[in-house]
Design a protein around this motif. Structure first.
Motif, PDB file in Angstrom:
ATOM      1  N   GLY A 186     -44.715  82.101 -24.852  1.00  0.00           N
ATOM      2  CA  GLY A 186     -43.578  81.884 -23.768  1.00  0.00           C
ATOM      3  C   GLY A 186     -44.320  81.370 -22.415  1.00  0.00           C
ATOM      4  N   THR A 187     -45.152  81.882 -22.148  1.00  0.00           N
ATOM      5  CA  THR A 187     -45.931  81.658 -20.853  1.00  0.00           C
ATOM      6  C   THR A 187     -46.740  80.534 -20.993  1.00  0.00           C
ATOM      7  OG1 THR A 187     -47.547  83.176 -20.840  1.00  0.00           O
ATOM      8  CG2 THR A 187     -45.583  84.081 -20.328  1.00  0.00           C
ATOM      9  N   ARG A 188     -46.719  79.692 -19.809  1.00  0.00           N
ATOM     10  CA  ARG A 188     -47.610  78.581 -19.643  1.00  0.00           C
ATOM     11  C   ARG A 188     -49.063  79.003 -20.170  1.00  0.00           C
ATOM     12  NH1 ARG A 188     -43.169  78.107 -19.952  1.00  0.00           N
ATOM     13  NH2 ARG A 188     -41.690  77.237 -18.561  1.00  0.00           N
ATOM     14  N   GLY A 189     -49.431  77.978 -20.851  1.00  0.00           N
ATOM     15  CA  GLY A 189     -51.037  78.388 -21.406  1.00  0.00           C
ATOM     16  C   GLY A 189     -50.926  79.078 -22.867  1.00  0.00           C
ATOM     17  N   ALA A 190     -49.640  79.620 -23.187  1.00  0.00           N
ATOM     18  CA  ALA A 190     -49.217  79.868 -24.543  1.00  0.00           C
ATOM     19  C   ALA A 190     -47.735  79.690 -24.865  1.00  0.00           C
ATOM     20  CB  ALA A 190     -49.476  81.485 -24.636  1.00  0.00           C
ATOM     21  N   ASP A 191     -47.333  78.467 -24.537  1.00  0.00           N
ATOM     22  CA  ASP A 191     -46.090  77.917 -24.859  1.00  0.00           C
ATOM     23  C   ASP A 191     -45.733  77.007 -25.992  1.00  0.00           C
ATOM     24  OD1 ASP A 191     -47.435  76.022 -23.360  1.00  0.00           O
ATOM     25  OD2 ASP A 191     -46.061  75.796 -21.634  1.00  0.00           O
ATOM     26  N   ALA A 250     -55.753  83.966 -22.630  1.00  0.00           N
ATOM     27  CA  ALA A 250     -55.957  84.746 -21.342  1.00  0.00           C
ATOM     28  C   ALA A 250     -57.034  84.148 -20.428  1.00  0.00           C
ATOM     29  CB  ALA A 250     -56.490  86.108 -21.904  1.00  0.00           C
ATOM     30  N   TYR A 251     -57.434  84.733 -19.143  1.00  0.00           N
ATOM     31  CA  TYR A 251     -58.349  84.526 -18.527  1.00  0.00           C
ATOM     32  C   TYR A 251     -59.185  85.731 -18.614  1.00  0.00           C
ATOM     33  CZ  TYR A 251     -56.014  80.665 -16.246  1.00  0.00           C
ATOM     34  OH  TYR A 251     -55.226  79.520 -15.823  1.00  0.00           O
ATOM     35  N   ILE A 252     -60.342  85.782 -18.737  1.00  0.00           N
ATOM     36  CA  ILE A 252     -61.343  86.800 -18.553  1.00  0.00           C
ATOM     37  C   ILE A 252     -62.583  86.675 -17.686  1.00  0.00           C
ATOM     38  CG2 ILE A 252     -63.052  88.531 -19.859  1.00  0.00           C
ATOM     39  CD1 ILE A 252     -61.315  88.224 -22.311  1.00  0.00           C
ATOM     40  N   SER A 253     -62.750  87.362 -16.796  1.00  0.00           N
ATOM     41  CA  SER A 253     -63.830  87.279 -16.102  1.00  0.00           C
ATOM     42  C   SER A 253     -64.763  88.515 -16.148  1.00  0.00           C
ATOM     43  CB  SER A 253     -63.195  87.247 -14.562  1.00  0.00           C
ATOM     44  OG  SER A 253     -64.319  87.128 -13.403  1.00  0.00           O
ATOM     45  N   VAL A 254     -66.023  88.161 -16.217  1.00  0.00           N
ATOM     46  CA  VAL A 254     -67.218  89.195 -16.482  1.00  0.00           C
ATOM     47  C   VAL A 254     -68.197  88.941 -15.337  1.00  0.00           C
ATOM     48  CG1 VAL A 254     -68.948  89.736 -18.218  1.00  0.00           C
ATOM     49  CG2 VAL A 254     -66.973  88.485 -19.059  1.00  0.00           C
ATOM     50  N   TYR A 307     -42.920  89.604 -15.490  1.00  0.00           N
ATOM     51  CA  TYR A 307     -42.049  88.442 -16.020  1.00  0.00           C
ATOM     52  C   TYR A 307     -42.014  87.353 -15.496  1.00  0.00           C
ATOM     53  CZ  TYR A 307     -37.699  86.821 -18.145  1.00  0.00           C
ATOM     54  OH  TYR A 307     -36.859  85.969 -18.957  1.00  0.00           O
ATOM     55  N   ALA A 308     -42.785  86.428 -15.789  1.00  0.00           N
ATOM     56  CA  ALA A 308     -43.079  85.148 -14.998  1.00  0.00           C
ATOM     57  C   ALA A 308     -43.602  84.051 -16.065  1.00  0.00           C
ATOM     58  CB  ALA A 308     -43.962  85.298 -13.815  1.00  0.00           C
ATOM     59  N   SER A 309     -43.245  82.899 -15.729  1.00  0.00           N
ATOM     60  CA  SER A 309     -43.572  81.851 -16.560  1.00  0.00           C
ATOM     61  C   SER A 309     -45.399  81.370 -16.270  1.00  0.00           C
ATOM     62  CB  SER A 309     -42.939  80.451 -16.221  1.00  0.00           C
ATOM     63  OG  SER A 309     -43.044  80.101 -15.222  1.00  0.00           O
ATOM     64  N   VAL A 310     -45.667  82.047 -15.417  1.00  0.00           N
ATOM     65  CA  VAL A 310     -47.191  81.271 -14.887  1.00  0.00           C
ATOM     66  C   VAL A 310     -48.249  82.579 -14.782  1.00  0.00           C
ATOM     67  CG1 VAL A 310     -48.830  80.160 -13.545  1.00  0.00           C
ATOM     68  CG2 VAL A 310     -46.731  78.999 -14.085  1.00  0.00           C
ATOM     69  N   VAL A 311     -49.233  82.757 -15.389  1.00  0.00           N
ATOM     70  CA  VAL A 311     -50.402  83.686 -15.093  1.00  0.00           C
ATOM     71  C   VAL A 311     -51.441  83.122 -14.592  1.00  0.00           C
ATOM     72  CG1 VAL A 311     -51.904  85.357 -16.336  1.00  0.00           C
ATOM     73  CG2 VAL A 311     -49.539  84.900 -17.047  1.00  0.00           C
ATOM     74  N   TYR A 346     -43.470  77.945 -28.849  1.00  0.00           N
ATOM     75  CA  TYR A 346     -42.400  78.464 -28.179  1.00  0.00           C
ATOM     76  C   TYR A 346     -42.591  78.579 -26.606  1.00  0.00           C
ATOM     77  CZ  TYR A 346     -38.983  81.989 -26.468  1.00  0.00           C
ATOM     78  OH  TYR A 346     -38.188  82.736 -25.795  1.00  0.00           O
ATOM     79  N   ALA A 347     -41.754  77.724 -25.929  1.00  0.00           N
ATOM     80  CA  ALA A 347     -41.550  77.760 -24.451  1.00  0.00           C
ATOM     81  C   ALA A 347     -40.336  78.685 -23.846  1.00  0.00           C
ATOM     82  CB  ALA A 347     -41.550  76.356 -23.852  1.00  0.00           C
ATOM     83  N   GLY A 348     -40.925  79.734 -23.321  1.00  0.00           N
ATOM     84  CA  GLY A 348     -39.860  80.543 -22.709  1.00  0.00           C
ATOM     85  C   GLY A 348     -39.115  80.093 -21.587  1.00  0.00           C
ATOM     86  N   ALA A 349     -37.779  80.409 -21.502  1.00  0.00           N
ATOM     87  CA  ALA A 349     -36.822  80.059 -20.303  1.00  0.00           C
ATOM     88  C   ALA A 349     -36.831  81.205 -19.464  1.00  0.00           C
ATOM     89  CB  ALA A 349     -35.667  79.570 -20.787  1.00  0.00           C
ATOM     90  N   PHE A 350     -37.168  80.756 -17.975  1.00  0.00           N
ATOM     91  CA  PHE A 350     -37.054  81.961 -16.906  1.00  0.00           C
ATOM     92  C   PHE A 350     -36.027  81.704 -15.929  1.00  0.00           C
ATOM     93  CE2 PHE A 350     -41.027  82.039 -18.948  1.00  0.00           C
ATOM     94  CZ  PHE A 350     -41.596  83.543 -18.907  1.00  0.00           C
ATOM     95  N   PRO A 351     -34.950  82.121 -16.021  1.00  0.00           N
ATOM     96  CA  PRO A 351     -34.385  83.339 -16.825  1.00  0.00           C
ATOM     97  C   PRO A 351     -34.093  83.078 -18.241  1.00  0.00           C
ATOM     98  CG  PRO A 351     -32.752  82.603 -15.221  1.00  0.00           C
ATOM     99  CD  PRO A 351     -33.887  81.968 -15.062  1.00  0.00           C
ATOM    100  N   GLY A 352     -33.777  83.998 -19.108  1.00  0.00           N
ATOM    101  CA  GLY A 352     -33.484  83.720 -20.344  1.00  0.00           C
ATOM    102  C   GLY A 352     -34.289  84.129 -21.396  1.00  0.00           C
TER     103      GLY A 352
END
Length: 309
Positions: free
Chosen positions: A107-112, A63-67, A83-87, A115-121
């Protein structure tokens, strides 16, 4: 309003068992967060960090956390990812007021990895078996993200908010520390019906899957019933805002009523104008009021534009 098929296919005890098992697995899995400052995303008023932590299945998510600068405590805000591959990092205005998180679920970039998610799928990966469905882990990731955010030492535990699609209601149903929820879009509520009313993605992934595996229809409907926030609305004690589309289609007041009528906390409905900044600023002001902060409108006046007006 009569219950839809998606709302009536699974007994309440089965819904509770599904979510209780996720909570038990999270409770048995330490988060073990690691935090790294990101100077590129820090500002004169806030510091942004990348945090890695563990969810169920011993999967490391991020995650990104801003303080905000200062002693705090500050309100906390989890921006529920779509529902997207990039945050992306948190919104500029949110970083000025909140300890704010944008989550990278599995599954999303940065946590792939692994497991790397397919979008769509990705949405229907394993959906015929709720225990194997990738979204069982994804939803656990959202709960774990909220836990990590709420435990930050500069967070005011009495002012914890969520903004995003109706996954926010699932989080609020399972985590009573949430005090305010702004729901900006439908995602899981009556999803079996949504898939039959639209060809928009990601909902069309349900139809794509059933065209390929028509024999799995009952199993898919059961899986969607387990994650419908309407099934747990009575557990939501947070003050809630729901953005509605008063056009007689999916998302109008009647569509949401089977959910909003069951929420235990106070509920406000916002009639969306579909004018992006008008809606954004109205919802921002509502949420800031709930969390004891100041609205940060983005709509510029002619005076703001100066020579460009």
């Amino acid at each position: 309003m009569t219950a839809s098929a998606s709302e009536s296919t699974t007994p309440a005890a089965d819904v509770a068992a599904f979510w209780d098992a996720i909570d038990a697995e999270l409770a048995a899995t330490p988060a073990n967060p690691e935090t790294f400052e990101i100077p590129l995303y820090s500002t004169e008023f806030s510091t942004t960090y990348r945090v890695r932590f563990t969810s169920i299945g011993h999967y490391r998510i991020a995650a990104y956390i801003s303080v905000p600068h200062g002693d705090g405590p500050f309100p906390a805000l989890l921006s529920v990812p779509g529902y997207a591959s990039v945050v992306t990092p948190p919104q500029y205005e949110d970083r000025q007021r909140y300890v704010v998180m944008t989550l990278m679920y599995r599954g999303t970039r940065g946590a792939d990895w692994p497991y790397a998610g397919a979008f769509p799928g990705m949405f229907t990966d394993g959906i015929a078996d709720p225990e194997a469905w990738i979204y069982r882990g994804v939803l656990a990731d959202h709960l774990r993200g909220l836990e990590v955010l709420a435990s930050h030492p500069k967070v005011d535990a009495a002012r914890v908010g969520l903004i995003g699609n109706d996954v926010a209601l699932l989080i609020a149903a399972r985590r009573p520390e949430v005090s305010a929820v702004a729901v900006t879009a439908n995602h899981f509520h009556r999803l079996w019906d949504v898939a039959r009313a639209t060809e928009a993605y990601p909902f069309e992934e349900i139809n794509d899957y059933l065209r390929t595996y028509p024999g799995d229809a009952d199993a898919v409907r059961q899986a969607l019933s387990l994650v419908d926030p309407g099934a747990q609305a009575s557990r939501v004690g947070a003050t809630t805002l729901v953005s509605v589309n008063e056009d007689g289609k999916v998302g109008d007041t009647a569509w949401w009523s089977s959910l909003t009528d069951g929420i235990a906390g106070a509920v406000d409905c916002y009639a969306a104008t579909h004018e992006g900044q008008t809606d954004r600023d109205a919802i921002d002001a509502w949420l800031a009021n709930q969390l004891g902060s100041d609205p940060k409108p983005r709509i510029w006046t002619p005076e703001d534009l100066g020579p460009w007006s």
